[in-house]
Design a protein around this motif. Structure first.
Motif, PDB file in Angstrom:
ATOM      1  N   GLU A 293      16.624  -6.213   5.808  1.00  0.00           N
ATOM      2  CA  GLU A 293      16.275  -5.221   4.800  1.00  0.00           C
ATOM      3  C   GLU A 293      14.835  -5.413   4.361  1.00  0.00           C
ATOM      4  OE1 GLU A 293      18.605  -3.414   1.155  1.00  0.00           O
ATOM      5  OE2 GLU A 293      17.745  -5.348   0.598  1.00  0.00           O
ATOM      6  N   MET A 294      14.133  -4.322   4.262  1.00  0.00           N
ATOM      7  CA  MET A 294      12.756  -4.397   3.810  1.00  0.00           C
ATOM      8  C   MET A 294      12.656  -3.744   2.444  1.00  0.00           C
ATOM      9  SD  MET A 294       9.301  -2.632   4.068  1.00  0.00           S
ATOM     10  CE  MET A 294       9.776  -1.123   4.625  1.00  0.00           C
ATOM     11  N   ILE A 295      11.986  -4.423   1.534  1.00  0.00           N
ATOM     12  CA  ILE A 295      11.817  -3.840   0.199  1.00  0.00           C
ATOM     13  C   ILE A 295      10.363  -3.464   0.014  1.00  0.00           C
ATOM     14  CG2 ILE A 295      12.089  -4.238  -2.279  1.00  0.00           C
ATOM     15  CD1 ILE A 295      14.216  -6.319  -1.548  1.00  0.00           C
ATOM     16  N   TYR A 296      10.175  -2.195  -0.306  1.00  0.00           N
ATOM     17  CA  TYR A 296       8.838  -1.645  -0.426  1.00  0.00           C
ATOM     18  C   TYR A 296       8.503  -1.451  -1.902  1.00  0.00           C
ATOM     19  CZ  TYR A 296       5.050   1.726   0.047  1.00  0.00           C
ATOM     20  OH  TYR A 296       3.850   2.379  -0.042  1.00  0.00           O
ATOM     21  N   LYS A 297       7.480  -2.156  -2.375  1.00  0.00           N
ATOM     22  CA  LYS A 297       7.150  -2.075  -3.809  1.00  0.00           C
ATOM     23  C   LYS A 297       5.664  -1.842  -4.018  1.00  0.00           C
ATOM     24  CE  LYS A 297       9.604  -6.067  -4.909  1.00  0.00           C
ATOM     25  NZ  LYS A 297      10.214  -7.118  -5.702  1.00  0.00           N
ATOM     26  N   PRO A 298       5.311  -0.649  -4.385  1.00  0.00           N
ATOM     27  CA  PRO A 298       3.902  -0.468  -4.754  1.00  0.00           C
ATOM     28  C   PRO A 298       3.694  -1.128  -6.124  1.00  0.00           C
ATOM     29  CG  PRO A 298       5.049   1.646  -4.525  1.00  0.00           C
ATOM     30  CD  PRO A 298       6.076   0.572  -4.515  1.00  0.00           C
ATOM     31  N   THR A 299       2.569  -1.783  -6.321  1.00  0.00           N
ATOM     32  CA  THR A 299       2.393  -2.503  -7.579  1.00  0.00           C
ATOM     33  C   THR A 299       1.613  -1.743  -8.629  1.00  0.00           C
ATOM     34  OG1 THR A 299       0.480  -3.567  -6.593  1.00  0.00           O
ATOM     35  CG2 THR A 299       2.550  -4.792  -6.561  1.00  0.00           C
ATOM     36  N   SER A 300       0.939  -0.710  -8.230  1.00  0.00           N
ATOM     37  CA  SER A 300       0.248   0.059  -9.261  1.00  0.00           C
ATOM     38  C   SER A 300       0.408   1.530  -8.987  1.00  0.00           C
ATOM     39  CB  SER A 300      -1.229  -0.318  -9.285  1.00  0.00           C
ATOM     40  OG  SER A 300      -1.828   0.139  -8.089  1.00  0.00           O
ATOM     41  N   ARG A 301       0.356   2.242 -10.028  1.00  0.00           N
ATOM     42  CA  ARG A 301       0.531   3.678  -9.911  1.00  0.00           C
ATOM     43  C   ARG A 301      -0.826   4.329  -9.823  1.00  0.00           C
ATOM     44  NH1 ARG A 301       4.948   5.988  -8.969  1.00  0.00           N
ATOM     45  NH2 ARG A 301       4.237   8.072  -8.512  1.00  0.00           N
ATOM     46  N   ARG A 302      -1.059   5.050  -8.785  1.00  0.00           N
ATOM     47  CA  ARG A 302      -2.340   5.771  -8.700  1.00  0.00           C
ATOM     48  C   ARG A 302      -2.119   7.024  -7.878  1.00  0.00           C
ATOM     49  NH1 ARG A 302      -4.087   4.472  -3.507  1.00  0.00           N
ATOM     50  NH2 ARG A 302      -3.029   2.655  -2.689  1.00  0.00           N
ATOM     51  N   THR A 303      -3.016   7.945  -8.024  1.00  0.00           N
ATOM     52  CA  THR A 303      -2.849   9.174  -7.239  1.00  0.00           C
ATOM     53  C   THR A 303      -3.280   8.851  -5.822  1.00  0.00           C
ATOM     54  OG1 THR A 303      -4.985   9.787  -8.117  1.00  0.00           O
ATOM     55  CG2 THR A 303      -3.078  10.956  -8.988  1.00  0.00           C
ATOM     56  N   SER A 304      -2.397   9.051  -4.909  1.00  0.00           N
ATOM     57  CA  SER A 304      -2.749   8.726  -3.529  1.00  0.00           C
ATOM     58  C   SER A 304      -2.717  10.005  -2.699  1.00  0.00           C
ATOM     59  CB  SER A 304      -1.779   7.671  -3.000  1.00  0.00           C
ATOM     60  OG  SER A 304      -0.855   8.232  -2.143  1.00  0.00           O
ATOM     61  N   PRO A 305      -3.612  10.090  -1.759  1.00  0.00           N
ATOM     62  CA  PRO A 305      -3.664  11.313  -0.948  1.00  0.00           C
ATOM     63  C   PRO A 305      -2.321  11.565  -0.278  1.00  0.00           C
ATOM     64  CG  PRO A 305      -5.469   9.853  -0.376  1.00  0.00           C
ATOM     65  CD  PRO A 305      -4.573   9.097  -1.299  1.00  0.00           C
ATOM     66  N   LEU A 306      -1.985  12.822  -0.135  1.00  0.00           N
ATOM     67  CA  LEU A 306      -0.686  13.171   0.432  1.00  0.00           C
ATOM     68  C   LEU A 306      -0.491  12.667   1.849  1.00  0.00           C
ATOM     69  CD1 LEU A 306      -0.188  16.789  -0.891  1.00  0.00           C
ATOM     70  CD2 LEU A 306       1.247  14.819  -1.359  1.00  0.00           C
ATOM     71  N   ASN A 307      -1.600  12.482   2.540  1.00  0.00           N
ATOM     72  CA  ASN A 307      -1.394  12.085   3.926  1.00  0.00           C
ATOM     73  C   ASN A 307      -1.359  10.582   4.133  1.00  0.00           C
ATOM     74  OD1 ASN A 307      -4.023  11.579   3.460  1.00  0.00           O
ATOM     75  ND2 ASN A 307      -4.826  13.042   4.957  1.00  0.00           N
ATOM     76  N   ASN A 308      -1.262   9.832   3.047  1.00  0.00           N
ATOM     77  CA  ASN A 308      -1.078   8.396   3.230  1.00  0.00           C
ATOM     78  C   ASN A 308       0.397   8.119   3.420  1.00  0.00           C
ATOM     79  OD1 ASN A 308      -3.745   7.935   3.010  1.00  0.00           O
ATOM     80  ND2 ASN A 308      -3.558   6.397   1.392  1.00  0.00           N
ATOM     81  N   VAL A 309       0.731   8.046   4.678  1.00  0.00           N
ATOM     82  CA  VAL A 309       2.141   7.921   5.018  1.00  0.00           C
ATOM     83  C   VAL A 309       2.384   6.650   5.813  1.00  0.00           C
ATOM     84  CG1 VAL A 309       3.885   8.921   6.557  1.00  0.00           C
ATOM     85  CG2 VAL A 309       2.687  10.377   4.948  1.00  0.00           C
ATOM     86  N   HIS A 310       3.446   5.944   5.424  1.00  0.00           N
ATOM     87  CA  HIS A 310       3.833   4.763   6.190  1.00  0.00           C
ATOM     88  C   HIS A 310       4.967   5.150   7.114  1.00  0.00           C
ATOM     89  CE1 HIS A 310       1.422   2.671   3.372  1.00  0.00           C
ATOM     90  NE2 HIS A 310       2.299   2.660   2.385  1.00  0.00           N
ATOM     91  N   SER A 311       5.181   4.288   8.115  1.00  0.00           N
ATOM     92  CA  SER A 311       6.219   4.621   9.073  1.00  0.00           C
ATOM     93  C   SER A 311       7.020   3.393   9.455  1.00  0.00           C
ATOM     94  CB  SER A 311       5.531   5.210  10.307  1.00  0.00           C
ATOM     95  OG  SER A 311       6.477   5.549  11.252  1.00  0.00           O
ATOM     96  N   LEU A 312       8.329   3.499   9.338  1.00  0.00           N
ATOM     97  CA  LEU A 312       9.201   2.405   9.771  1.00  0.00           C
ATOM     98  C   LEU A 312       9.874   2.875  11.057  1.00  0.00           C
ATOM     99  CD1 LEU A 312      10.574  -0.393   8.751  1.00  0.00           C
ATOM    100  CD2 LEU A 312      12.556   1.060   8.388  1.00  0.00           C
ATOM    101  N   THR A 313       9.615   2.151  12.135  1.00  0.00           N
ATOM    102  CA  THR A 313      10.247   2.566  13.385  1.00  0.00           C
ATOM    103  C   THR A 313      11.176   1.476  13.888  1.00  0.00           C
ATOM    104  OG1 THR A 313       8.158   1.920  14.367  1.00  0.00           O
ATOM    105  CG2 THR A 313       8.648   4.233  14.397  1.00  0.00           C
ATOM    106  N   VAL A 314      12.331   1.880  14.343  1.00  0.00           N
ATOM    107  CA  VAL A 314      13.322   0.953  14.873  1.00  0.00           C
ATOM    108  C   VAL A 314      13.487   1.239  16.360  1.00  0.00           C
ATOM    109  CG1 VAL A 314      15.719   0.183  14.744  1.00  0.00           C
ATOM    110  CG2 VAL A 314      14.517   0.873  12.660  1.00  0.00           C
TER     111      VAL A 314
END
Lengths: 187, 389
Positions: B166-187
């Motif tokens: 299991e992976m836990i994803y935690k951003p630590t600060s709130r900021r406006t981020s561009p819509l195209n900043n996308v992460h990808s988890l591939t199995v």
């Protein structure tokens, strides 16, 4: 194979496959207790219909289904044989003595085992199978088999030997002995 | 007739086939000694004439005819589809081609340690089942391989914790981020992984699948893209509906659990708990628990169906709900990462059942052989299925 990884009991056949796998066995099972082939077939069919009606309530476990089918047939047989009892007051419906229970168990085992044997024979290679069936089912002599199939007697003998080799490989030596006799008998 | 009786029957049949082990033989012997009738019965098999007559009886039964009779007598429908409302939703998105292209960069390791010797000696080799493995590709290009060891990565404004699949994803600060900043988890094939998103939503991702999620969820909605198969347990957030997109289809949920499968041409969404909306080509349909939406070309078909299949994979087992061998093998091929070749004559019999995902390939093949009478051959990561015709 370690049982903990694979759940055999969760595998279920579709009704038709289930029927084809169990019907003959159930008929045989009933027949051992009531001695009438037609009635035995009726009982086996009744049990299956009851199963179909209850299918959603029953577990998908193959063991549970098998248990249900055999129990249905057994109870039906029991009702029939009990009706034939003159002295009713000593026997309540569904109350079974230990020996009665053991008899049902052994007849079930017999049904399962023989169906298994029959299946092993049916799974023989084409040529052998024909020879075997004509030999033990129809009781033909080697001569008669060779005439019927249009092959030489030598071929018949060879096919029997081939079949025996396969059976010997697949079966327990102790059980194998039982088949040895009537397959090799020169009727 | 209890379980014990059937246990003995199975044992005796095994004995007949010469497949019993020492301890089983002992058990059988004990059973024989239990009751005079038992011993008598075992002996009775040596009575050839009797056996011959019995087999003749078995052979004389006309099963086909009897089956027709049973069908006639049974007026009601023989096949009752059971509607069980189980608390999970399965959404299935289909994108074999898409996923294939997406995953082609995956390079297999040099030595294949998952191909091992077959203990039962029935096959050339055995193949170990899938494991927890995944690749996390961040928007900035960093790559994390997940599944090896437990780890905690601190990265800019991000904490990624990886433990036990299991992976836990935690951003630590709130900021406006561009819509195209996308992460990808591939199995990859033979892999599976789960992930806890920033809002508390849990996603299980199956083999040969992926999920794209934003660095941070937006103010008005939480949106991800999926391909392959994934199961979602969405954390409740009334202000921000959770949306799963695939190929133009959008599934919207509030607080709910559902599975998405996109392996074949259809998108199949199964709802187990809560409510979801399916949007495709301008059509919108709402599902209630226990329902499945099949999105095909420009149609959304709602079906009532069992949800076991949808949740089985994330719970560690395969579940086949009346499927043909070729369908079953598709899932097996993904989990064991195999190339499957069929000889003609597969037939179209359907099977229902389950297998733990922790089984090895040889165990699976043996079990399938037993129920389908088909033959399986394993050669490295190649599987050959031979029909009964």
């Amino acid at each position: 194979m370690e049982a903990k990884h694979v759940s055999f009991s969760a595998i279920e056949f579709e009704p038709e496959q289930l029927f084809k796998a169990y019907y003959a066995k159930l008929c045989f099972f009933a027949f051992q207790h009531i001695g009438d082939k037609q009635v035995a077939e009726d009982l086996a069919q009744d049990a299956f219909i009851a199963y179909l009606r209850k299918r959603d309530e029953l577990s998908r476990d193959t063991d549970a289904i098998r248990s249900f089918l055999y129990s249905s047939v057994k109870n039906a047989c029991y009702n029939i044989t009990r009706r034939q009892q003159v002295i009713r007051r000593y026997f309540k419906m569904r109350e079974e003595s230990e020996i009665e229970e053991a008899k049902y168990l052994t007849s079930m085992i017999r049904a399962e085992v023989l169906a298994e044997v029959y299946k092993i024979i049916e799974d023989l290679p084409q040529g052998c199978r024909e020879v075997f069936r004509l030999g033990y089912l129809e009781g033909l002599t080697n001569q008669e088999i060779s005439e019927k199939l249009g092959v030489t007697i030598n071929t018949v003998k060879t096919q029997k030997q081939r079949g025996m080799k396969v059976l010997k490989r697949k079966l327990n030596p102790e059980m194998f002995a039982l088949l040895l006799y009537f397959f090799f008998s020169t009727r | 007739m209890d379980r014990e009786s059937f246990g003995i029957t199975t044992l005796i049949v095994k004995f007949l086939r010469n497949q019993t082990e020492a301890n089983e033989n002992i058990r059988l012997k004990q059973w024989c000694e239990q009751h005079a009738l038992h011993q008598e019965m075992m002996e009775s098999f040596k009575d050839n004439e009797r056996v011959e007559n019995d087999i003749r009886f078995l052979a004389s039964i006309d099963t086909d005819n009897a089956w027709l009779n049973v069908q006639k007598r049974n007026q009601r429908q023989l096949f009752n589809i059971n509607i069980r409302l189980v608390a999970s939703i399965v959404l299935v998105l289909c994108a074999v081609i898409f996923a294939y292209l997406y995953f082609s960069p995956f390079v297999r390791q040099q030595s294949d340690t998952r191909v091992i010797a077959d203990k039962t000696k029935q096959y050339k080799n055995d193949v170990l089942p899938g494991t927890n493995q995944a690749k996390l590709l961040l928007a900035n290009g960093d790559v994390f391989l997940l599944g090896g060891e437990k780890g905690s990565y601190r990265h800019a404004d991000l904490i990624i914790e990886d433990r036990d699949g299991e992976m836990i994803y935690k951003p630590t600060s709130r900021r406006t981020s561009p819509l195209n900043n996308v992460h990808s988890l591939t199995v990859p094939k033979s892999g599976t992984y789960s992930m806890l998103l920033e809002d508390g939503t849990k996603v299980w991702v199956n083999s040969f699948s992926s999920i794209d999620f934003p660095e941070q969820f937006g103010k008005n909605e939480r949106r991800v893209t999926v391909s392959g198969e994934a199961f979602f347990e969405v954390a409740k957030d009334v202000e921000r509906p959770f949306k799963v997109a695939y190929n133009g289809v959008v599934i919207t949920a509030l607080g709910t659990a559902f599975n998405i499968n996109t392996y074949s041409e259809k998108l199949i969404a199964t709802l187990t708990e809560g409510a979801i909306k399916v949007n495709a080509s301008g059509i919108e349909k709402v599902l209630s628990p226990g329902q499945t939406a099949h999105v095909d070309r420009e149609e959304i078909l709602i079906k009532e169906a069992g949800t076991e299949k949808a949740t089985a994979w994330k719970n560690g087992y395969f579940y086949f709900d009346g499927e043909e061998i070729t369908q079953i093998m598709e899932e097996i091929a993904r989990w064991y990462d195999l190339q499957v070749t069929y000889t003609p004559g597969m037939g179209n019999k359907k099977y229902r059942g389950g297998i733990k995902r922790s089984a090895t390939l040889a165990e699976v093949c043996e079990m399938l052989t037993l129920i389908s009478q088909m033959k399986f051959e394993i050669d490295g990561r190649n599987l050959y299925v031979k029909g009964t015709d």
